[in-house]
Scaffold this motif. Structure first.
Motif: not given
Ligand SMILES: [Zn+2]
Length: 271
Positions: A155, A158, A183
């Motif tokens: 990701c 994050c 997210c």
């Molecule tokens: Zn994320």
């Protein structure tokens, strides 16, 4: 001072110059070089085969000040199969254009650029791997060379690895990477803004980024997966690297106008 040098090369751009001549952009193992092929624009010319898009062989260049001259060329591959098929020709034209805009001039090319590009053309000729998948594999390498490729397995917000995170996956067109379900749900606007993509796409993007194109075989991806890859990479290159926009649109329009669009294959990617 003038030098004569010899190089393996593929023609990635041909610009007619007057009635007889052609200015070639050659992709060599160390990068791009521009050279004049005198008589190259004439079908009967000695250099006519050497001045065709996708031609590959040994070029003897005479280099003074300014642009070099092609003195001689021994063409190993004319790639007739690519020119005789309208879809392959369209993909080849697009990929040549992409290479001519993204590979640096000699001697600064990434070490793999020449070999991977040759493998893409070989793949188009051999019909082993669908043309769109070959194009995506090369586009992903271009993204990596130009520094616009994220780590597709994580990701971009994050940093979580998708293998461990559950839920859906989206592509964020503003940040140019994949974001995890957590997210996405954390920012309300992402739900509408970020593009839903198949969950396996993270692994496919990563694999195609690092795969040796010559070793790709039995590639069998769903139509939905191939559509997502196409849309993501067109956007990634256009928005973050500033390349491919118009040429890619031309390719997509040609492919979409043909009656037999790629079948909806199901399965996995094997290398
Ligand atoms: Zn994320």
């Amino acid at each position: 001072m003038t030098v004569i040098w010899t190089t393996e090369a593929v023609v990635v751009r041909v610009v007619r110059y007057g009635e007889r001549d052609a200015i070639l952009t050659l992709l060599t193992e160390t990068g791009l070089v521009t050279a004049m092929a005198r008589g190259g624009a004439r079908s009967t010319g000695r250099l006519s085969a050497a001045a065709r898009l996708c031609a590959q062989g040994t070029y003897v260049l005479y280099q003074g000040r300014g642009m070099g001259d092609v003195r001689q060329a021994e063409i190993a591959r004319l790639r007739r199969a690519v020119h005789e098929d309208v879809v392959k020709a369209a993909y080849a034209a697009y990929l040549c254009d992409l290479a001519s805009r993204t590979v640096p001039e000699r001697p600064d090319a990434p070490p793999a650029a020449y070999r991977q590009f040759v493998s893409v053309l070989d793949g188009l000729e051999a019909d082993r791997v669908p043309a769109d998948v070959l194009a995506r594999a090369f586009e992903l390498k271009v993204c990596a060379w130009l520094g616009v490729a994220p780590d597709w397995r994580r990701c971009i917000r994050c940093g979580a690895e998708f293998a461990q995170a559950g839920g859906e996956l989206r592509y964020d067109p503003r940040e140019g990477g994949l974001i995890c379900g957590e997210c996405v749900s954390a920012v309300a606007s992402d739900v509408t803004r970020a593009w839903p993509v198949p969950r396996k796409i993270a692994a496919v993007l990563h694999l195609l980024t690092y795969a040796d194109i010559a070793k790709l075989h039995r590639v069998d991806l769903s139509g939905g997966m191939r559509d997502s890859l196409s849309r993501i990479l067109a956007h990634q290159l256009r928005e973050f690297a500033g390349v491919g926009g118009r040429a890619r649109q031309v390719l997509d329009d040609i492919v979409a106008s043909l009656p037999d669009a790629p079948d909806d294959h199901r399965g996995d990617l094997h290398t």
